[in-house]
Each structure stands twice: as C-alpha cells, then as structure tokens.
Design a protein around this motif. Structure first.
Motif, PDB file in Angstrom:
ATOM      1  N   ASP A 227       0.827  -1.198   0.000  1.00  0.00           N
ATOM      2  CA  ASP A 227       0.000   0.000   0.000  1.00  0.00           C
ATOM      3  C   ASP A 227       0.870   1.260   0.000  1.00  0.00           C
ATOM      4  OD1 ASP A 227      -2.815   1.108   0.372  1.00  0.00           O
ATOM      5  OD2 ASP A 227      -1.787   2.038   2.060  1.00  0.00           O
ATOM      6  N   LEU A 228       1.908   1.281   0.832  1.00  0.00           N
ATOM      7  CA  LEU A 228       2.772   2.451   0.933  1.00  0.00           C
ATOM      8  C   LEU A 228       3.463   2.754  -0.389  1.00  0.00           C
ATOM      9  CD1 LEU A 228       4.121   4.563   2.874  1.00  0.00           C
ATOM     10  CD2 LEU A 228       5.969   2.909   3.144  1.00  0.00           C
ATOM     11  N   ALA A 229       3.810   1.716  -1.121  1.00  0.00           N
ATOM     12  CA  ALA A 229       4.542   1.902  -2.372  1.00  0.00           C
ATOM     13  C   ALA A 229       3.756   2.736  -3.390  1.00  0.00           C
ATOM     14  CB  ALA A 229       4.895   0.548  -2.966  1.00  0.00           C
ATOM     15  N   LYS A 230       2.429   2.767  -3.231  1.00  0.00           N
ATOM     16  CA  LYS A 230       1.613   3.558  -4.159  1.00  0.00           C
ATOM     17  C   LYS A 230       1.881   5.053  -3.981  1.00  0.00           C
ATOM     18  CE  LYS A 230      -2.094   0.126  -3.757  1.00  0.00           C
ATOM     19  NZ  LYS A 230      -3.472  -0.108  -3.248  1.00  0.00           N
ATOM     20  N   ASP A 231       2.029   5.475  -2.713  1.00  0.00           N
ATOM     21  CA  ASP A 231       2.241   6.887  -2.417  1.00  0.00           C
ATOM     22  C   ASP A 231       3.715   7.267  -2.363  1.00  0.00           C
ATOM     23  OD1 ASP A 231      -0.537   7.356  -2.167  1.00  0.00           O
ATOM     24  OD2 ASP A 231      -0.489   6.568  -0.128  1.00  0.00           O
ATOM     25  N   TYR A 232       4.552   6.300  -1.987  1.00  0.00           N
ATOM     26  CA  TYR A 232       5.983   6.558  -1.859  1.00  0.00           C
ATOM     27  C   TYR A 232       6.760   5.489  -2.636  1.00  0.00           C
ATOM     28  CZ  TYR A 232       4.415   9.512   1.995  1.00  0.00           C
ATOM     29  OH  TYR A 232       3.775  10.458   2.754  1.00  0.00           O
ATOM     30  N   PRO A 233       6.755   5.587  -3.962  1.00  0.00           N
ATOM     31  CA  PRO A 233       7.398   4.543  -4.791  1.00  0.00           C
ATOM     32  C   PRO A 233       8.906   4.417  -4.551  1.00  0.00           C
ATOM     33  CG  PRO A 233       6.817   6.454  -6.110  1.00  0.00           C
ATOM     34  CD  PRO A 233       6.157   6.650  -4.784  1.00  0.00           C
ATOM     35  N   ASN A 234       9.514   5.455  -3.970  1.00  0.00           N
ATOM     36  CA  ASN A 234      10.958   5.417  -3.742  1.00  0.00           C
ATOM     37  C   ASN A 234      11.325   4.969  -2.326  1.00  0.00           C
ATOM     38  OD1 ASN A 234      11.515   6.415  -6.352  1.00  0.00           O
ATOM     39  ND2 ASN A 234      11.194   8.519  -5.658  1.00  0.00           N
ATOM     40  N   TYR A 235      10.343   4.449  -1.580  1.00  0.00           N
ATOM     41  CA  TYR A 235      10.627   4.077  -0.202  1.00  0.00           C
ATOM     42  C   TYR A 235      11.693   2.979  -0.125  1.00  0.00           C
ATOM     43  CZ  TYR A 235       8.652  -0.603   0.328  1.00  0.00           C
ATOM     44  OH  TYR A 235       8.448  -1.955   0.264  1.00  0.00           O
ATOM     45  N   GLN A 236      11.866   2.202  -1.204  1.00  0.00           N
ATOM     46  CA  GLN A 236      12.816   1.092  -1.197  1.00  0.00           C
ATOM     47  C   GLN A 236      14.245   1.548  -0.881  1.00  0.00           C
ATOM     48  OE1 GLN A 236      13.067  -2.189  -1.492  1.00  0.00           O
ATOM     49  NE2 GLN A 236      10.926  -2.762  -1.784  1.00  0.00           N
ATOM     50  N   GLN A 237      14.539   2.808  -1.159  1.00  0.00           N
ATOM     51  CA  GLN A 237      15.887   3.304  -0.876  1.00  0.00           C
ATOM     52  C   GLN A 237      16.183   3.327   0.617  1.00  0.00           C
ATOM     53  OE1 GLN A 237      16.454   7.686  -1.379  1.00  0.00           O
ATOM     54  NE2 GLN A 237      14.279   7.686  -1.950  1.00  0.00           N
ATOM     55  N   PHE A 238      15.132   3.268   1.437  1.00  0.00           N
ATOM     56  CA  PHE A 238      15.324   3.308   2.879  1.00  0.00           C
ATOM     57  C   PHE A 238      15.323   1.917   3.514  1.00  0.00           C
ATOM     58  CE2 PHE A 238      12.841   7.205   1.761  1.00  0.00           C
ATOM     59  CZ  PHE A 238      13.902   8.088   1.871  1.00  0.00           C
ATOM     60  N   VAL A 239      14.939   0.900   2.754  1.00  0.00           N
ATOM     61  CA  VAL A 239      14.884  -0.461   3.290  1.00  0.00           C
ATOM     62  C   VAL A 239      16.276  -0.903   3.719  1.00  0.00           C
ATOM     63  CG1 VAL A 239      14.419  -2.883   2.744  1.00  0.00           C
ATOM     64  CG2 VAL A 239      12.844  -1.094   1.959  1.00  0.00           C
ATOM     65  N   TYR A 240      16.340  -1.510   4.901  1.00  0.00           N
ATOM     66  CA  TYR A 240      17.641  -1.922   5.445  1.00  0.00           C
ATOM     67  C   TYR A 240      17.604  -3.401   5.823  1.00  0.00           C
ATOM     68  CZ  TYR A 240      22.161  -1.467   7.715  1.00  0.00           C
ATOM     69  OH  TYR A 240      23.489  -1.596   8.036  1.00  0.00           O
ATOM     70  N   GLU A 241      18.557  -4.158   5.310  1.00  0.00           N
ATOM     71  CA  GLU A 241      18.618  -5.595   5.569  1.00  0.00           C
ATOM     72  C   GLU A 241      18.738  -5.885   7.063  1.00  0.00           C
ATOM     73  OE1 GLU A 241      21.525  -9.457   4.796  1.00  0.00           O
ATOM     74  OE2 GLU A 241      21.945  -7.545   3.793  1.00  0.00           O
ATOM     75  N   GLY A 242      17.859  -6.721   7.562  1.00  0.00           N
ATOM     76  CA  GLY A 242      17.904  -7.128   8.962  1.00  0.00           C
ATOM     77  C   GLY A 242      17.097  -6.259   9.895  1.00  0.00           C
ATOM     78  N   MET A 243      16.565  -5.123   9.406  1.00  0.00           N
ATOM     79  CA  MET A 243      15.803  -4.213  10.263  1.00  0.00           C
ATOM     80  C   MET A 243      14.441  -4.816  10.582  1.00  0.00           C
ATOM     81  SD  MET A 243      16.217  -1.141  11.695  1.00  0.00           S
ATOM     82  CE  MET A 243      17.304  -0.161  10.660  1.00  0.00           C
ATOM     83  N   ASP A 244      14.092  -4.860  11.868  1.00  0.00           N
ATOM     84  CA  ASP A 244      12.796  -5.414  12.257  1.00  0.00           C
ATOM     85  C   ASP A 244      12.132  -4.604  13.378  1.00  0.00           C
ATOM     86  OD1 ASP A 244      14.586  -6.140  14.207  1.00  0.00           O
ATOM     87  OD2 ASP A 244      14.251  -8.299  14.051  1.00  0.00           O
ATOM     88  N   GLY A 245      12.547  -3.385  13.572  1.00  0.00           N
ATOM     89  CA  GLY A 245      11.925  -2.520  14.571  1.00  0.00           C
ATOM     90  C   GLY A 245      12.685  -1.201  14.627  1.00  0.00           C
ATOM     91  N   LEU A 246      12.296  -0.235  15.422  1.00  0.00           N
ATOM     92  CA  LEU A 246      11.440  -0.540  16.556  1.00  0.00           C
ATOM     93  C   LEU A 246      10.313   0.504  16.661  1.00  0.00           C
ATOM     94  CD1 LEU A 246      11.187  -2.600  18.847  1.00  0.00           C
ATOM     95  CD2 LEU A 246      12.694  -1.206  20.204  1.00  0.00           C
ATOM     96  N   LYS A 247      10.669   1.822  16.627  1.00  0.00           N
ATOM     97  CA  LYS A 247       9.615   2.834  16.723  1.00  0.00           C
ATOM     98  C   LYS A 247      10.080   4.189  16.196  1.00  0.00           C
ATOM     99  CE  LYS A 247       5.443   3.813  17.513  1.00  0.00           C
ATOM    100  NZ  LYS A 247       5.559   4.734  16.349  1.00  0.00           N
TER     101      LYS A 247
END
Length: 438
Positions: A227-247
C-alpha cells in the motif's frame, strides 16, 4: 546538528550524523559503541509508545490483561480517532475492540487513540497510566525522562479531545537518547516478541469488520510494503537488511526521530537518532549508524573459558590436605568490539570476601566448581566501558571457580601442623633473641 565525531567511543572510523543526538548500542549487553549528545534531553514523540508497549507486554505476561480482552470506545476517544491531523485507526463509538487489535494499531500505525485505549485498559485512566510510565522508567534505571502522556503527542493535541492532561498544556514527553536506547534494550531483552509486531510493514486493523483499516508501519526501513509503495514509490531506498523494529516518532517540538534495531548473522544493534530534519532523513541517518555498526564491530572473545589471571592462578587454603587451590573462570567473556580493539581490555579478579579470611585464604573443604569470586574486564586506556544499563555491565562478569577439590585435613595432621608452627615460631623468637645479644 552533529558534525564529525571528535572523540569516538572506539577506535573505529568516525561518522557524520545529522541529528541533534544519536547513539548506537550492542543489543545483547547494552554496550555503547557510538554516541553524540546522548545525555541531552529532547522530545521523543511517538517513541514514547515503546514504554506503553513495555507496560502492556508486562501486564499480559503477568495475567493482568488478556489479548482477547475487549475495550468499549467512548465518544471522546472516537472523536480523537477521527482527527485527521493525528496518526490513528478509526474507532467507533460504543464499539468494542480487543487489546490485541489495539496493540497492533499502536505498534504498527502508531495510532494515538488506540494507545490511550490500552492505557485505560491497564490503568483505568490515562493519568494513572502516566504515573505507571514514570515509575517503570525509574525501575528500569532510566535517568533523564519525563512522561506526561501515553502517546508522545503534545498535550495541546490531547486537550482538543479531553478536558484534562497531566502536566502543562503545551508539554510533551522528553528523554535522552541514552535512555531511549536503554528502554529499547530492556524492551527487546524482556519481551523479544515485540519484534514480531514491529517488523510488520502492513496489516489490517479489525479485519473482517466494518471498521477494517489498512495500517502502514511508519518504519520505512522494513521491506514488503504494498500500500505504501503507491504513495511513496521510492521508499525502497530506505529499506535496510535485517531491520525489524522498533519505533518512529515526530512532532514539531521533537523533530523526526527513530529507534531502529537490526540483526545480521546473530548480531543485533540498537540505534537512536533524535531531531532529524525530515521523515526520510531519520532513515538515512539510521542507515549510516547501522552500516558503521555492521562494518566495524563484532563479538570477540576477550577472556577464554578456564582463564587464569597472571600471579593469581591459585588461592591459599587453610585446614586442607593441600595448601592452595587452582582457580579459573567458569565461562568465557565475550564483548562486541571494533577490529583490533580486543587488546584494549584487561582482566580484573575479585575474590569473594565472604569466602576468604583477612589473610586472603580459603578454608577447606573446597569443592571443584565452587565459586570463589568473579572476573570482570576494564579498559586499559582512559576510556571507561559505557553501558546503557547496569544489567549489561554485569554481563561482563564471569564466575571464578575452584578447578579442583581440596579436602579438609584430618585432626592429626592439623594438630601436627599446629605443633610445627608453634615450635617454628618459638625457634624464630629464640633465634631473634640470641642474635640480639651480639
């Protein structure tokens, strides 16, 4: 804003973080690996909800609250849940929702009305819950904090929907980065299941009901958004391997904050950035810190199992068949350090004062494996080991034990030793007297 670090905590290369405060810690021990302005008190916004999560998970564990327990929504709370200026899921007046659904809304969508609902379930009122938050912070050993609400909103946002607040009308929750990291450390250590929810990028609130709502996690470091990718198609640049939290958290007062945690190959780190300039900047700065962590630090064995301290490999024993006993560490001492830093630490032996007499002797019998003290490590240079929790500091201690049995000698041997000591002392006295004549 933070510039290049002039005095890094370790020997690793410095980094440049654009935030008012930042910190990096090892999630297993709470050892501080990097910090800047970490004792400065700043706004924490919705990172507050980590404390609400801690108290909720503790209440669940202790059986005071159940996941399937229902909460019925008041008109005031329903109105707040429809405030488009706030992060929320819609709650219908007089409708009932489970604690599990409300908790998910809080942890994933950072839903403020749902958070207040949980506070009321646990403590009866928001004010009572705020008292619990401050008491829990003290119990956890936090030092620089003040909670005035369960959500992290500015109180003026609360007053739009409720007649009373805790604290001043424009007040909001504050902490130091050091204490935010300490809270995250305790949350993950005490309730690791928190990561099961914080790692969910998207979920459906109240699925299958008329209040069904698509929730997007504000943590853009997670992968798997649709759903987020529709509004923020470039969010993938922030994805970080191993990240699972937190706030995450943001208000005008606090700026854009993020407490992140990531694990790779069994090594977990916790980072905090406070008062960054934008929603995306907090993830950019977090990436810098996490890259710094995974590229420079690893768990190393500082002291091996069965280690013996030089010049303290044995302890004298009285009333035993042997006059001394060999001692060594029960376990190894492991510590997350930067490359080449292992040699910066030295072992320190501390014998149990209740086990030894004033002459530093043990009394037989001594059993193999019996604890006679502990060993800790200290930095050789001027820098002291820093931890966000005393509990973490204690993890740097290992028991020192007897490596063999020393049986108590029989009465005859002890008597003969006593006689020998008597005549030895007597002869020594006579010799001294005779020498004094000449």
């Amino acid at each position: 804003m933070i510039g290049s670090i002039q005095n890094p905590v370790t020997a690793a290369e410095p980094i440049d973080i654009n935030a008012s405060a930042a910190i990096l810690v090892d999630a297993e021990t709470g050892k501080i690996l990097y910090e800047e302005n970490s004792k400065t008190v700043l706004g924490i916004a919705s990172m507050t909800k980590m404390m609400t999560e801690y108290i909720t998970l503790e209440a669940i564990k202790e059986g005071k609250v159940k996941w399937d327990q229902k909460y019925t929504v008041s008109p005031e709370l329903s109105k707040m849940s429809h405030d488009e200026e706030l992060s929320n899921v819609y709650l219908r007046v007089e409708e009932s929702y489970t604690v599990k659904d409300l908790y998910a809304a809080m942890a994933i969508e950072s839903a403020n009305a749902a958070t207040i609902a949980i506070a009321e379930v646990i403590a009866g009122t928001e004010a009572n819950f705020v008292k619990m938050m401050n008491e829990k912070a003290k119990e956890l050993g936090l030092e620089q904090y003040k909670f005035v609400n369960s959500t992290g909103l500015n109180n003026r946002e609360m007053l739009k929907h409720f007649p009373e607040v805790v604290g001043d009308p424009d007040e909001e929750n504050v902490m130091s980065a050091n204490d935010v990291a300490a809270l995250a450390y305790h949350l993950i250590k005490d309730f690791p299941e928190v990561l099961e929810t914080s790692s969910i990028p998207e979920a459906i609130f109240a699925k299958g009901t008329r209040d069904e709502f698509v929730m997007d996690n504000w943590n853009w470091s997670l992968d798997g958004y649709k759903d987020l990718a529709k509004d923020y198609p470039n969010y993938q640049q922030f994805v970080y391997e191993g990240m699972d939290g937190l706030k995450t958290g943001s208000t005008l007062f606090a700026g854009f904050n993020f407490t992140g945690t990531a694990e790779r190959n069994g090594q977990r780190f916790i980072s905090v950035v406070m008062n960054t300039s934008s929603q995306s900047q907090r993830f950019i700065e977090t990436r810098k810190i996490m890259d710094y962590a995974f590229n420079n630090f690893a768990k190393k064995e500082i002291v091996p199992k069965h280690f013996q301290v030089k010049d303290s490999k044995t302890v004298p024993v009285i009333k035993g068949k042997e006059k001394q006993v060999k001692i060594y560490t029960k376990e190894a001492v492991n510590l997350v350090v930067s490359s080449g830093e292992e040699g910066n630490y030295q072992p320190v032996l501390v014998l149990d004062k209740e086990k030894i007499n004033k002459n530093g002797e043990l009394t037989a019998p001594v059993k193999k494996g019996e604890k006679v003290g502990y060993l800790t490590i200290e930095a050789k240079n001027a820098d002291k080991l820093g931890f966000v929790s005393e509990e973490g500091q204690n993890k740097m201690r290992v028991d020192v034990i007897a490596a063999e049995d020393v049986e108590k000698s029989n009465w005859f041997v002890l008597m003969m030793r006593g006689i020998g000591h008597f005549f030895g002392d007597l002869w020594g006295g006579i010799s001294s007297t005779v020498k004094g004549w000449f």
